[in-house]
Write a protein that holds these residues in place. Structure first.
Motif, PDB file in Angstrom:
ATOM      1  N   GLY A 230       0.790  -1.232   0.000  1.00 20.59           N
ATOM      2  CA  GLY A 230       0.000   0.000   0.000  1.00 20.59           C
ATOM      3  C   GLY A 230       0.816   1.273   0.000  1.00 20.59           C
ATOM      4  N   LEU A 231       2.094   1.190  -0.357  1.00 21.57           N
ATOM      5  CA  LEU A 231       2.950   2.385  -0.352  1.00 21.57           C
ATOM      6  C   LEU A 231       2.404   3.460  -1.301  1.00 21.57           C
ATOM      7  N   ALA A 232       1.972   3.063  -2.480  1.00 20.12           N
ATOM      8  CA  ALA A 232       1.435   4.037  -3.439  1.00 20.12           C
ATOM      9  C   ALA A 232       0.184   4.703  -2.898  1.00 20.12           C
ATOM     10  N   GLN A 233      -0.651   3.934  -2.204  1.00 24.57           N
ATOM     11  CA  GLN A 233      -1.892   4.483  -1.658  1.00 24.57           C
ATOM     12  C   GLN A 233      -1.600   5.421  -0.477  1.00 24.57           C
ATOM     13  N   LEU A 234      -0.574   5.108   0.296  1.00 30.16           N
ATOM     14  CA  LEU A 234      -0.150   6.031   1.345  1.00 30.16           C
ATOM     15  C   LEU A 234       0.283   7.355   0.728  1.00 30.16           C
ATOM     16  N   ASN A 235       1.090   7.273  -0.294  1.00 29.48           N
ATOM     17  CA  ASN A 235       1.644   8.484  -0.888  1.00 29.48           C
ATOM     18  C   ASN A 235       0.614   9.307  -1.647  1.00 29.48           C
ATOM     19  N   ASP A 236      -0.426   8.652  -2.179  1.00 28.80           N
ATOM     20  CA  ASP A 236      -1.449   9.446  -2.882  1.00 28.80           C
ATOM     21  C   ASP A 236      -2.622   9.831  -1.976  1.00 28.80           C
ATOM     22  N   GLY A 237      -2.560   9.423  -0.717  1.00 30.49           N
ATOM     23  CA  GLY A 237      -3.557   9.835   0.249  1.00 30.49           C
ATOM     24  C   GLY A 237      -4.802   8.982   0.319  1.00 30.49           C
ATOM     25  N   SER A 238      -4.832   7.872  -0.423  1.00 33.67           N
ATOM     26  CA  SER A 238      -6.046   7.042  -0.395  1.00 33.67           C
ATOM     27  C   SER A 238      -6.108   6.137   0.825  1.00 33.67           C
ATOM     28  N   ILE A 239      -5.001   5.948   1.531  1.00 29.49           N
ATOM     29  CA  ILE A 239      -5.031   5.365   2.871  1.00 29.49           C
ATOM     30  C   ILE A 239      -4.204   6.267   3.780  1.00 29.49           C
ATOM     31  N   THR A 240      -4.535   6.250   5.035  1.00 26.70           N
ATOM     32  CA  THR A 240      -3.857   7.123   6.002  1.00 26.70           C
ATOM     33  C   THR A 240      -2.595   6.460   6.524  1.00 26.70           C
ATOM     34  N   PRO A 241      -1.708   7.220   7.157  1.00 23.72           N
ATOM     35  CA  PRO A 241      -0.529   6.607   7.784  1.00 23.72           C
ATOM     36  C   PRO A 241      -0.891   5.522   8.780  1.00 23.72           C
ATOM     37  N   ASP A 242      -1.952   5.711   9.546  1.00 21.21           N
ATOM     38  CA  ASP A 242      -2.339   4.680  10.511  1.00 21.21           C
ATOM     39  C   ASP A 242      -2.808   3.420   9.807  1.00 21.21           C
ATOM     40  N   GLN A 243      -3.545   3.565   8.713  1.00 20.54           N
ATOM     41  CA  GLN A 243      -3.974   2.387   7.948  1.00 20.54           C
ATOM     42  C   GLN A 243      -2.768   1.672   7.337  1.00 20.54           C
ATOM     43  N   PHE A 244      -1.838   2.433   6.815  1.00 15.36           N
ATOM     44  CA  PHE A 244      -0.624   1.856   6.230  1.00 15.36           C
ATOM     45  C   PHE A 244       0.162   1.084   7.290  1.00 15.36           C
ATOM     46  N   LEU A 245       0.299   1.657   8.468  1.00 16.04           N
ATOM     47  CA  LEU A 245       1.041   0.998   9.537  1.00 16.04           C
ATOM     48  C   LEU A 245       0.321  -0.261  10.013  1.00 16.04           C
ATOM     49  N   ASP A 246      -0.978  -0.182  10.154  1.00 18.92           N
ATOM     50  CA  ASP A 246      -1.743  -1.342  10.604  1.00 18.92           C
ATOM     51  C   ASP A 246      -1.631  -2.495   9.604  1.00 18.92           C
ATOM     52  N   LEU A 247      -1.777  -2.177   8.329  1.00 24.24           N
ATOM     53  CA  LEU A 247      -1.689  -3.188   7.278  1.00 24.24           C
ATOM     54  C   LEU A 247      -0.331  -3.891   7.311  1.00 24.24           C
ATOM     55  N   ASN A 248       0.725  -3.125   7.334  1.00 27.15           N
ATOM     56  CA  ASN A 248       2.063  -3.724   7.265  1.00 27.15           C
ATOM     57  C   ASN A 248       2.485  -4.376   8.570  1.00 27.15           C
ATOM     58  N   GLU A 249       1.893  -3.942   9.673  1.00 25.35           N
ATOM     59  CA  GLU A 249       2.184  -4.560  10.948  1.00 25.35           C
ATOM     60  C   GLU A 249       1.549  -5.942  11.057  1.00 25.35           C
ATOM     61  N   LYS A 250       0.403  -6.120  10.427  1.00 22.63           N
ATOM     62  CA  LYS A 250      -0.383  -7.336  10.611  1.00 22.63           C
ATOM     63  C   LYS A 250      -0.406  -8.262   9.387  1.00 22.63           C
TER      64      LYS A 250
END
Length: 768
Positions: free
Chosen positions: A486-506
């Protein structure tokens, strides 16, 4: 006539013609010529002879003055010169089938006019293997189920290698058209026999000779026009009059359940469908059950089998002017992988519904199943379905789920249930540990009841390449350490930093049995390197670099069943990276949907069918024109140079208008959607995949990424101190540095050996 007299007669016929042609023009006609004859193995490489025989060409030096010498050809010290006959197309050359070789090393020598030449030949049993490593066990013979052209069966296997007697049948086409009909042995040619005019201009009866036999534990067939009422028994110097000297290798499709069986069917018949038309044009066709990935999802075995099948064809009918490979889906990637890892077998590939390799499907599906597991499990909580579709890179949720379903081929646990939506899918349910019905239950792996049984995964069927762990299970090249989903979605704003962290953490990973783990998966470094060396991961810099690759869509459907357009572009990117350009790659887009394929009447179905028909017909004509042109070029330069120089004007990228009268739009094809990306991308848009959204290359060719430290400056969003610390905890060893080559990424090694051949050895799974 004795062998010696026959041999002298043959030599005199060749050398005599040369002397007459050269009379009075050679200033040195007063002495003997001491140049050595040449020895060329025509049917295979000298290192890979199979079945005890090889078609060999002897080139004789021009004799100047004196009596015509006697040619001697010795196999392991025994005279075999009587097998040779003059080649009417090549002055001073003789061709012969050298038989009765022993298994192992053989010495073939030729002496003529006081000089001699020697070549060493390595002969392997017709049952194999040559270089694919120890043959897979268990293995289930199916000769008893294989249907012959007359409806009978090939019969019970005669040995543990699934061998069966070779059989020849004749089929003919009626003047009423339709499929071929059996021509009974010894029967007169029927009154309704049609004639056909080949591409070489020969008008011949439309009778097809089909030979069926066994090799390399598979069942082979070759088909060729042949008139049993007139044609003599075929030989390399006297092929059937209807053959246009062009040869087609056919590959089947699929992969799932392609293990531990010989195969009871080819997947694609060499004498029906499109191949019936090709036979009528004079082409010969050959295939094997092990060139059907649904029987054998093992590209190394497929390449070895193709090598043996072409050898058998040449020994029977002679050397073709060129050989092309044709395949769809699994047949497309088999065509590419064999062409790349076994240079020289094919002079071009004509493919559709393309993937780079079976591994690309498996690894992409494993990513998508992890995303699905994150989304459907109680641990997710943050990222919605539409956002997850973006993270997956696909067009829709249906496309994402269908890709995830395909990870069943990587999961050995038969009957495992996964929460992956399949309603409305043409891809079917999730099938883990899937076996062909011919594999008995007692042979199948179960962790508790049969831990030494056969495991039904795309990794285990290629264990000779990947290697095995202490339990005997295949090592795996899948690795997601450092991958920022989801790196591209983080950078384009379609997911939030918290969503990005949760996804990659789990997100987690898998263990060797396909079970989910909280930790990311670490791929085996040796398995990864051997995947590249063997060509199980398509590189593109081997044999593919010097031949035309003509790629059609056939199936265009970005919503269903995982045959997505990005796979086509991944092939192109690999060719670009390996060779510096893609001048040998042509892509035409447009085709039917899976709804069309499964018989559902949908708007535009007729138009899409018209697109397919147009693409296949025009594409084949452009492709064959290209292959014929560069193969006819005997001038200086490399094969790649000549191939690019002889590329016809019509062999350019493009797509078709979606209409009942499709029009070709010449346009460089790119991955994208919408009119801004070009008219072809407006008509036939394409989407992406999870690793690309994580910053990975479109080539999808880095099995394990090199890592770099987490750096806040690499992101288009700002992480506060707490979130940055969390990001570092998720990636303690760093994140993927996609600018560098992958770990252990290397070029394909042509004719890589996994045993028993000692040439180009890579790995022997039987040794600790």
């Amino acid at each position: 006539m004795s062998d010696k007299n026959l041999r002298n007669y043959a030599v005199a016929a060749v050398a005599g013609a040369t002397l007459i042609a050269g009379c009075g023009n050679n200033p040195n006609d007063h002495g003997d010529n001491k140049a050595a004859p040449t020895i060329t193995v025509l049917s295979s490489k000298a290192d890979y002879v199979t079945g005890g025989d090889a078609l060999v060409e002897i080139g004789l030096p021009e004799i100047v003055g004196g009596a015509t010498p006697t040619l001697h050809v010795l196999l392991n010290g025994a005279e075999v010169g009587g097998a040779f006959r003059p080649d009417p197309a090549k002055p001073r050359h003789l061709v012969g089938l050298v038989a009765n070789m022993k298994v192992g090393a053989n010495t073939l020598s030729s002496s003529y006019g006081g000089a001699s030449a020697t070549v060493e030949l390595s002969n392997y049993p017709l049952t194999g293997p040559v270089l694919s490593g120890p043959q897979t066990t268990p293995y289930n013979c199916q000769t008893q189920d294989f249907a012959l052209p007359d409806g009978s069966k090939l019969g019970a296997a005669t040995d543990a290698a699934c061998s069966a007697p070779t059989k020849v049948h004749y089929l003919y086409r009626s003047t009423a058209g339709g499929a071929l009909k059996p021509l009974p042995a010894g029967a007169a040619l029927p009154a309704d026999l049609a004639t056909t005019t080949t591409s070489a201009g020969a008008s011949v009866p439309f009778v097809v000779r089909v030979e069926t036999g066994t090799m390399n534990r598979g069942i082979y067939q070759n088909a060729i026009l042949f008139n049993p009422a007139k044609d003599a028994a075929p030989t390399p110097l006297a092929p059937p009059a209807g053959w246009n000297k062009r040869l087609i290798a056919v590959h089947g499709s699929g992969c799932s359940s392609g293990w531990y069986v010989q195969g009871a069917a080819m997947g694609v018949s060499p004498y029906t469908g499109n191949y019936l038309s090709r036979l009528g044009e004079g082409y010969a066709v050959f295939t094997n059950t092990l060139n059907h990935p649904t029987n054998s999802c093992n590209a190394t075995v497929a390449g070895e089998t193709t090598m043996m099948g072409k050898e058998r064809f040449i020994e029977t009918f002679g050397v073709p002017a060129f050989t092309v490979s044709v395949g769809s889906s699994g047949g497309a990637y088999t065509s590419e992988q064999v062409a790349d890892a076994f240079p020289g077998l094919f002079d071009g590939v004509f493919i559709d519904t393309t993937f780079p390799d079976a591994l690309a499907i498996a690894l992409s599906s494993m990513d998508d199943k992890l995303l699905n597991h994150y989304y459907t499990s109680s641990q997710s909580g943050l990222v919605g379905e539409a956002q997850m579709v973006g993270v997956s890179g696909h067009k829709s949720a249906r496309a994402w789920y269908d890709m995830a379903v395909q990870s069943g081929r990587t999961d050995p646990v038969s009957g495992r249930v996964e929460t992956i939506p399949t309603t409305g899918s043409f891809g079917g349910p999730y099938l883990a540990g899937a076996f062909n019905a011919a594999v008995p239950a007692a042979q199948r792996w179960d962790a508790a009841t049969n831990p030494r049984g056969a495991r039904a995964t795309v990794f285990d069927i290629n264990r000779n390449v990947y290697g095995v762990d202490a339990k005997g299970y295949a090592l795996r090249p899948f690795d997601n350490v450092g991958v920022q989903y989801g790196l591209a979605q983080l950078n384009d704003g379609s997911i939030t930093p918290d969503q990005f962290l949760d996804l990659n953490e789990k997100i987690g990973g898998y263990d060797g049995d396909g079970n989910y783990t909280a930790a990311r998966t670490v791929g085996d470094a040796g398995a990864i390197k051997r995947a590249y060396q063997s060509g199980l991961q398509l590189g593109g810099g081997g044999g593919l670099a010097a031949i035309p690759v003509f790629d059609l869509s056939y199936i265009y459907d970005e919503d269903n069943f995982f045959h997505y357009q990005w796979f086509h572009f991944a092939v192109r990117e690999r060719l670009l990276k390996a060779n510096g350009d893609t001048k040998n790659h042509v892509m035409w887009r447009g085709g039917i949907s899976f709804a069309d394929l499964f018989g559902q009447t949908t708007p535009g179905m007729a138009e899409r069918a018209a697109v397919n028909a147009k693409a296949q017909a025009d594409g084949w004509a452009a492709f064959i024109k290209w292959v014929a042109a560069y193969k006819a070029d005997k001038g200086a330069g490399t094969q790649r140079d000549k191939m690019i120089a002889r590329k016809p004007a019509e062999a350019v990228d493009g797509c078709f208008t979606n209409s009942s009268n499709p029009q070709f739009i010449a346009q460089t094809q790119t991955l994208g959607s919408g009119g801004a990306a070009g008219s072809c991308n407006a008509l036939w848009p394409s989407w992406s995949f999870a690793r690309a959204q994580a910053g990975g290359p479109l080539a999808a060719d880095k099995l394990k990424c090199e890592l770099k430290p987490v750096a806040a400056a690499d992101y288009k969003v700002t992480f506060d101190a707490a979130r940055l610390a969390r990001l570092n905890a998720i990636f303690p060893n760093g994140v993927c540095d996609w600018s560098k080559p992958g770990v252990n990424q290397t070029a394909v090694l042509p004719y890589a050996s996994f045993g028993p051949s000692p040439v180009n050895p890579v790995f022997d799974v039987s040794k600790p």
